[in-house]
Each structure stands twice: as structure tokens, then as C-alpha cells.
Design a protein around this motif. Structure first.
Motif, PDB file in Angstrom:
ATOM      1  N   PHE A  42      49.417  62.757  46.409  1.00 15.38           N
ATOM      2  CA  PHE A  42      49.359  64.046  45.940  1.00 15.38           C
ATOM      3  C   PHE A  42      48.088  64.625  46.201  1.00 15.38           C
ATOM      4  O   PHE A  42      46.921  63.910  46.453  1.00 15.38           O
ATOM      5  N   VAL A  66      57.025  59.640  47.866  1.00 19.25           N
ATOM      6  CA  VAL A  66      56.782  60.657  47.317  1.00 19.25           C
ATOM      7  C   VAL A  66      55.509  61.582  48.019  1.00 19.25           C
ATOM      8  O   VAL A  66      54.554  60.901  48.099  1.00 19.25           O
ATOM      9  N   VAL A  68      53.706  65.315  46.849  1.00 22.23           N
ATOM     10  CA  VAL A  68      53.666  66.711  46.076  1.00 22.23           C
ATOM     11  C   VAL A  68      52.398  67.468  46.667  1.00 22.23           C
ATOM     12  O   VAL A  68      51.221  66.927  46.389  1.00 22.23           O
ATOM     13  N   ASN A  78      46.081  64.378  38.538  1.00 25.38           N
ATOM     14  CA  ASN A  78      47.052  63.863  37.305  1.00 25.38           C
ATOM     15  C   ASN A  78      48.376  63.672  37.415  1.00 25.38           C
ATOM     16  O   ASN A  78      48.920  62.857  36.757  1.00 25.38           O
ATOM     17  N   MET A  79      48.903  64.231  38.752  1.00 27.80           N
ATOM     18  CA  MET A  79      50.188  63.609  39.106  1.00 27.80           C
ATOM     19  C   MET A  79      49.843  62.058  39.647  1.00 27.80           C
ATOM     20  O   MET A  79      50.893  61.286  39.264  1.00 27.80           O
ATOM     21  N   LEU A  81      47.703  60.133  38.184  1.00 30.52           N
ATOM     22  CA  LEU A  81      47.480  59.466  37.151  1.00 30.52           C
ATOM     23  C   LEU A  81      49.086  59.049  36.591  1.00 30.52           C
ATOM     24  O   LEU A  81      49.197  57.893  36.130  1.00 30.52           O
ATOM     25  N   GLY A  82      49.872  60.035  36.471  1.00 25.00           N
ATOM     26  CA  GLY A  82      51.166  59.742  36.077  1.00 25.00           C
ATOM     27  C   GLY A  82      51.894  58.734  37.048  1.00 25.00           C
ATOM     28  O   GLY A  82      52.399  57.614  36.282  1.00 25.00           O
ATOM     29  N   ALA A  83      51.845  58.923  38.319  1.00 27.03           N
ATOM     30  CA  ALA A  83      52.606  57.806  39.031  1.00 27.03           C
ATOM     31  C   ALA A  83      51.823  56.578  39.077  1.00 27.03           C
ATOM     32  O   ALA A  83      52.702  55.525  38.899  1.00 27.03           O
ATOM     33  N   ALA A  85      50.291  55.305  36.481  1.00 31.10           N
ATOM     34  CA  ALA A  85      50.690  54.595  35.283  1.00 31.10           C
ATOM     35  C   ALA A  85      52.074  53.754  35.225  1.00 31.10           C
ATOM     36  O   ALA A  85      52.309  52.902  34.540  1.00 31.10           O
ATOM     37  N   THR A  86      52.779  54.251  36.301  1.00 30.75           N
ATOM     38  CA  THR A  86      54.349  53.339  36.323  1.00 30.75           C
ATOM     39  C   THR A  86      53.804  52.237  37.316  1.00 30.75           C
ATOM     40  O   THR A  86      54.858  51.257  37.420  1.00 30.75           O
ATOM     41  N   ALA A  88      52.868  52.344  40.506  1.00 29.85           N
ATOM     42  CA  ALA A  88      53.122  52.623  41.908  1.00 29.85           C
ATOM     43  C   ALA A  88      51.923  52.692  42.512  1.00 29.85           C
ATOM     44  O   ALA A  88      50.793  52.843  42.044  1.00 29.85           O
ATOM     45  N   ALA A 211      52.433  48.210  33.203  1.00 28.95           N
ATOM     46  CA  ALA A 211      53.045  49.341  34.011  1.00 28.95           C
ATOM     47  C   ALA A 211      53.815  49.864  32.957  1.00 28.95           C
ATOM     48  O   ALA A 211      54.776  49.364  32.440  1.00 28.95           O
ATOM     49  N   LEU A 212      54.003  51.183  32.937  1.00 28.56           N
ATOM     50  CA  LEU A 212      54.806  51.880  32.175  1.00 28.56           C
ATOM     51  C   LEU A 212      56.175  52.179  32.882  1.00 28.56           C
ATOM     52  O   LEU A 212      56.290  52.722  33.865  1.00 28.56           O
ATOM     53  N   THR A 213      57.402  51.444  32.418  1.00 30.36           N
ATOM     54  CA  THR A 213      58.558  51.339  33.018  1.00 30.36           C
ATOM     55  C   THR A 213      59.930  51.689  32.040  1.00 30.36           C
ATOM     56  O   THR A 213      61.052  51.731  32.297  1.00 30.36           O
TER      57      THR A 213
END
Lengths: 373, 263
Positions: A42, A66, A68, A78-79, A81-83, A85-86, A88, A211-213
Motif C-alpha cells: 500500500f 494486492v 492499492v 492503515n490499509m 494495518l488491516g492486511a 492484522a490477518t 499477511a 492473526a485475524l482470520t
């Protein structure tokens, strides 16, 4: 842009020609991240790192990964951060003013222990500054970057080849310690082209129990930095601080050259170390015994190693593309054991090897005369 | 004594997705109702096992204590960017943001507009109670004209503090937005309609159609200086400024450029 150049086999080598490729720093860093298994990138355009984003814009979709282009550096980090968090593997890059915007999310990720690799191709500051090379974000990077009590590993390559190697190291450190990691380059490292050996490393993958899955057949997971009860937050901070001590124990990296017989040591990192290296060679030709101490991790800072060096009869000259930032950490490390002088240029201007040589002569004369700097 | 007891007939129960604990929300606060609606919809659509939710900054940051899902905390206003990152690397996940009006309509305007502009496949639950509740009741971008808050002590006056911002109307004009609607928790009929909106906004993501948002007018009895009942009644005044209903419902994906007419 890449071009392949062949290097003649050197004497004593295995005899096979080694293939080297000519790459721009920004592009080499991007490709190294791809080869290291980066799942998502990102970014937001800013000079002098735009080629990194452009390389990713072409390569990541080609590989089904990915990419973006975000609406701002706030959006990009922050993108990330979100990615991240999973679980990745995520790369985000920017240059100095953009890094300021990213400081907020970096603090959240340090607090919630979310791994990510962030590249800063530094330019002149403060403010909009210039687009010339600079090392004026040392304080920002090594003293934590965002708000709160934290540090993140900071890796400072001095060549494009080393940058390629350190990108893989950055992902390894990020995942091993669950932390953001900064690769601190500058406009010259980003923009210059150098031949590199395309020996990219591919750090192995691991399963993360954080990890958030989606809470499918397991208890829900929450990545958070908020702990409203003071007791809980102190407990959490103690965990973070223990981790920082572990990193400081295990992950110091530095390089030394001709320090064994040196009366004087130049301390410099990144592009400044390249300039200092040229000055060292000139000084040696004049009979001034100079060595080079080059921190590769700016945090953790090679403090014990510098302190040991300072115990010998020597003086140090710190060279930076700044008004003097790392020099403070050098002085803290040597604790007055030897004189520490400084030479720096700012705003995109570079010290020349001759300038540094002149400083070395002056320092040499002062030490010989038994005076202070 | 041979009579067999007939088991009681269950007519209402707590959704399993909600934890069995009292919330930290103030008495009468609408967040509890909205949490329940969300839990019911996620259960009905069987989405919980693949949901990754993004918590805001504000009173609802603790939503992760009540809704048993995977959650990540976003910096203030950045939830749509965080959700973008999640959804892009995990296309099989169901991603939602839960944001207040300070979060979404003030500090996070860039993030929400650009996530909507890109048509990100995320669902935003936007709770508009017209005030910064957690910090003690300051003016929000959505605060009504004349409304007294701790930072508009004599009432919001447009000359000094600007006008209420209708975020959902602004978002609804973007082609990346597939569904935008505004509901309310003022009474049971409105709550029922709001639940249907949430369900439609979740299905829009499942259909791969685009970005979906449901704004929910809610109350803040403490911040508004009212009893719980007064604050619910006052929502009818809020609904005059922020009309309820579906603002846009584009069932078809709006991702391809339109074919040239007559070509």
C-alpha cells in the motif's frame, strides 16, 4: 529499468560467471519485498520513493497479489494495518513527510504487536523540505516514530545490494518479534542504480496464533492497543519492554573496517558511510590511521560495541546527512570515554570525502596535541 | 402428581454472538440495540465465522467485548482503510466497520469517502448520535443547529461551527456505493426496518456489488442531557434533519465502465 551485466570471474572464485543485474534502489527494494513473499503493498506517491510504488503497481497484480494506491499516507498505512492484522506479509513505503502521517498507525501497530515493514526513502526537511537525499529522520525512526513508549527495529543499508538483503531481514524481524520494522534509506539509495547479485531471500512462512482470520471453530481474537485500566496497560507495556530488551540483546548489526589499528574512528550509516569510506582511504594514504564503524541497525543501536571501541585510545568523528542526530546516540554510548566530533550537511547537500578528510586531519591534530575537540 | 410440565415456549433470546454480560454503555444508550441487530443479522446470514470487524475510536471501541468476532482496533477514523486492507488480502472474509459520527464524519472523512469511491467490498455501520459521547459530549459534525454541547455551550450556530453534514447522502452519489440507507432506533417499528437495512447492506458485500453503508440515528441520553425516554422521543426531531429511508440501492455491480451509447 534493469540491465544484466556480466562480471568476469575473479581469481579464486569457482570459475562460473556470476550474473549481476543493474537496478535502481527503489525498484530493487520493491523486488526484494516481492521475492520475500510480500502479499500486499500500500502506498502513496511521493518523491524520492515513487518508483517503488510504480514497481509494485506493475508487479503485484501480475503475481495475483494486492496493490492499492491509497488516498493518503494515512490511508496506506492503515490499509497495511488491516492486511497485516490477518497475518499477511505487508510492505508500505514513503518518504519523510509521508512518514510523519504514518506515525499514528505505527504506534497502534507497535501497541497491538502487528508486524509490518515500512520503507522510508528520506528527503530533506523540516516541512516540505527538499527532494534531495537526507538522513534527517533518524530521531523520528529510532526514537519510536509515533506516540507512546515503544521502539521499532530500524535497518539502514549502505548499498542497494545490502538493501535487498535487509528487506528480507526486515520481514523476518517483523514476524519473529511481532513488530513494525523500518528500513531507513535515503534519496541516493532510492534513486541510484547499482549492480546487484539477484540473490533474493525467501523467509519461510509460519502460522500465527494471533492473526485475524474469522472466529471459525476457535475463540475470537482481538488486536488492540487500548487498555483502559492503568494496571493492565502497565502489564502490557512491561511485555513490550521485555520484547524490546530481547531485540536489543539479539539483533544488533554493524560493520567495521580497519578498526584494529585505528587511532580515529568514523561513525556513519547509509550513504554517509559510503562517503566516510572514501575519506578513510584518503586519510590512510596520508598516514592517518582511520577506521570505519557503520551501524546497520540504528535501533537496536550498537552501543556495547561502540563503547568497547571507545575504551581504546581513540577519537570519533560522526558523519551524517543531518544537523547531528545519531551523534547523540554515539555520545551516549561512549559515555565520555573518547572525544566525539561531528560533521554533517543538510537539505539534500552531501559532505564530500575531502570535507570529511579535513575534519579527520583536524581531529588527528587535536588528539596528537592532547587537546579536547 | 403425574402432571407433565410443558417446557416454556421461547419467544425471544439473546443471540449467541452476544456475550452474556452487561455493557459499559450508559443506561438507555442505543449502541446495545444496534449490537443486537448486528448479532441477529450475522447469525441469520451465518457470517460470524468469517467476519473480521473493525472497531472505532469512541464509545463503541469496546464492541469487541460484546460481539464474539475477530476484531481489530483502528486509529480514529481509519476503519475504512483498515477494512480495505483486510478485505483485499482475504477476499473470502466478511468485513465490517462499526463507526460513530465523530469517527466517520469528522476525522475519518477521507478514509470513508475513498473506500466508498473505490467500491470496497465492505459494510459500514455508521452510528450517528450527533455528539462525541466518550469524551464528554462535545459537538460532532452531525450535531443539530442549536443543539447544546460542551463545546457549543450556547447551541451550535452555523456561522461559527458550520452546518450538520449529511454523510450518507454525500456517499450515496458515488458509483462505488451499492447500498446506502438511514435507519433509526427510536421505536420498535424503526428498529425492525433498521435491521432489514443492515441485512441488505451485508448481502451487498456477499454479492460482490460494492460498498454498503447503513447510518443509524441513535441517542446519547447523557450527552444530550435527557432521560433515556426523552432522548428516544427526541430522535423524531433528529429524523427531520436526517430523513430515514434507502438513499441508493444499486443491485448491479457498478464496476465496469458504461458501454458507449449506440455503439
Amino acid at each position: 529499468m534493469t540491465a544484466t551485466v556480466e562480471r568476469a570471474p575473479t581469481e579464486g572464485a569457482t570459475g562460473s560467471k556470476r550474473s549481476r543485474i543493474l537496478m535502481k534502489g527503489n525498484e530493487a527494494i520493491a523486488e526484494a519485498a516481492i521475492q520475500a513473499g510480500c502479499d500486499a503493498y500500500f502506498g502513496y506517491p511521493i518523491t524520492p520513493q515513487a518508483e517503488l510504488l510504480e514497481w509494485m503497481a506493475r508487479r503485484m497484480p501480475e503475481l495475483g497479489r494486492v496493490f492499492v494506491q491509497a488516498e493518503s499516507e494515512l490511508g496506506a498505512i492503515n490499509m497495511g494495518l488491516g492486511a497485516a492484522a490477518t497475518g499477511a506479509r505487508v510492505l508500505v513505503s514513503s518518504s519523510s513527510p509521508g512518514m510523519s502521517l504514518m506515525a499514528e498507525a505505527m504506534s497502534y501497530m507497535a501497541g497491538s504487536q502487528t508486524p509490518i515493514v515500512l520503507v522510508n526513502v528520506m528527503r530533506g526537511g523540516p516541512g516540505l523540505g527538499s527532494i534531495g537525499p537526507s538522513q534527517s529522520d533518524y530521531f523520528q525512526a529510532v526514537k519510536g516514530h509515533g506516540h507512546g513508549d515503544y521502539k521499532v527495529p530500524v535497518l539502514a543499508p549502505a548499498s542497494i545490494g545490502e538493501a535487498v538483503e535487509l528487506v528480507a531481514t526486515a520481514f523476518e524481524l517483523a514476524e519473529r518479534y511481532r513488530t513494525p520494522v523500518i528500513l531507513l534509506a535515503d534519496g541516493i539509495l532510492g534513486q541510484a542504480m547499482e549492480p546487484i547479485e539477484p540473490q533474493f531471500r525467501h523467509p519461510p512462512r509460519q502460522e500465527f496464533d494471533w492473526a485475524l482470520t474469522g472466529a471459525d471453530g476457535r475463540p475470537p481474537r482481538v488486536l488492540r492497543s487500548l487498555h483502559l485500566l492503568p494496571e493492565r496497560l502497565e502489564e502490557h507495556n512491561n511485555v513490550l519492554q521485555a520484547k524490546f530488551r530481547e531485540i536489543a540483546r539479539n539483533e544488533v548489526r554493524w560493520a567495521g573496517e580497519q578498526l584494529e589499528d585505528a587511532d580515529l574512528a568514523v561513525v556513519a550509516y547509509g550513504t554517509a558511510a559510503r562517503i566516510a569510506h572514501s575519506a578513510m582511504r584518503k586519510a590512510r594514504q596520508e598516514g592517518i590511521r582511520v577506521g570505519l564503524f557503520r551501524p546497520i541497525t540504528l535501533w537496536p543501536f550498537p552501543e556495547p560495541q561502540l563503547r568497547e571501541l571507545a575504551s581504546r585510545p581513540t577519537a570519533m568523528l560522526v558523519v551524517e546527512l543531518s544537523a547531528g542526530q545519531m551523534v547523540e546516540d554515539v555520545r551516549l554510548a561512549v559515555e565520555g570515554r573518547c572525544p566525539v566530533a561531528f560533521h554533517g550537511r543538510t537539505g539534500g547537500m552531501l559532505p564530500t570525502p575531502d570535507e570529511v578528510l579535513a575534519e579527520l586531519r583536524r581531529l588527528d591534530a587535536t588528539v596528537r596535541a592532547g587537546g579536547a575537540t | 402428581m403425574t402432571a407433565v410440565a410443558t417446557p416454556p415456549r421461547v419467544i425471544a433470546s439473546r443471540p449467541e454472538l452476544l456475550t452474556d454480560r452487561s455493557t459499559h454503555y450508559c443506561p438507555g444508550c442505543g449502541h446495545g440495540i444496534i449490537h443486537r441487530l448486528l448479532a441477529e443479522v450475522l447469525e441469520e446470514l451465518e457470517l460470524a465465522p468469517r467476519t473480521i470487524a473493525v472497531a472505532p475510536v469512541g464509545c463503541a471501541v469496546f464492541a469487541y467485548d460484546y460481539l464474539q468476532l475477530d476484531w481489530v482496533e483502528a486509529p480514529h477514523g481509519r476503519a475504512p482503510a483498515v477494512a480495505t486492507g483486510i478485505r483485499r488480502v482475504r477476499p473470502d472474509s466478511f468485513v465490517l466497520t462499526y463507526q460513530g459520527d465523530g469517527d466517520l464524519a469528522a476525522i475519518g472523512t477521507a478514509e470513508i469517502i475513498h473506500a466508498a469511491g473505490r467500491g470496497e467490498l465492505i459494510t459500514a455501520i455508521f452510528v450517528n448520535n450527533g455528539i462525541y459521547g466518550m469524551t464528554g459530549g462535545q459537538m460532532a459534525p452531525t450535531t443539530l443547529l442549536g443543539q447544546h454541547t460542551t463545546s457549543t455551550p450556547t447551541g451550535r450556530e452555523a456561522g461559527a461551527a458550520g452546518f450538520p453534514i449529511p454523510m450518507t447522502e454525500m456517499l450515496a452519489i458515488l458509483p462505488g456505493v451499492t447500498y446506502a440507507a438511514r435507519g433509526s432506533v427510536s421505536d420498535p417499528p424503526h428498529i425492525g426496518k433498521t435491521k432489514a437495512m443492515i441485512k441488505r447492506a451485508c448481502k451487498a458485500q456477499l454479492d460482490g456489488a460494492g460498498f454498503a453503508i447503513v447510518e443509524i440515528l441513535s441517542n446519547c441520553p447523557v450527552g444530550w442531557g435527557m432521560t433515556a425516554v426523552e432522548s428516544m422521543e427526541h430522535l423524531s426531531e433528529v429524523e427531520k434533519v436526517y430523513p430515514l429511508g434507502v438513499l441508493v440501492d444499486r443491485s448491479a455491480p457498478a464496476r465496469q465502465p458504461a458501454a458507449a451509447e449506440g455503439a
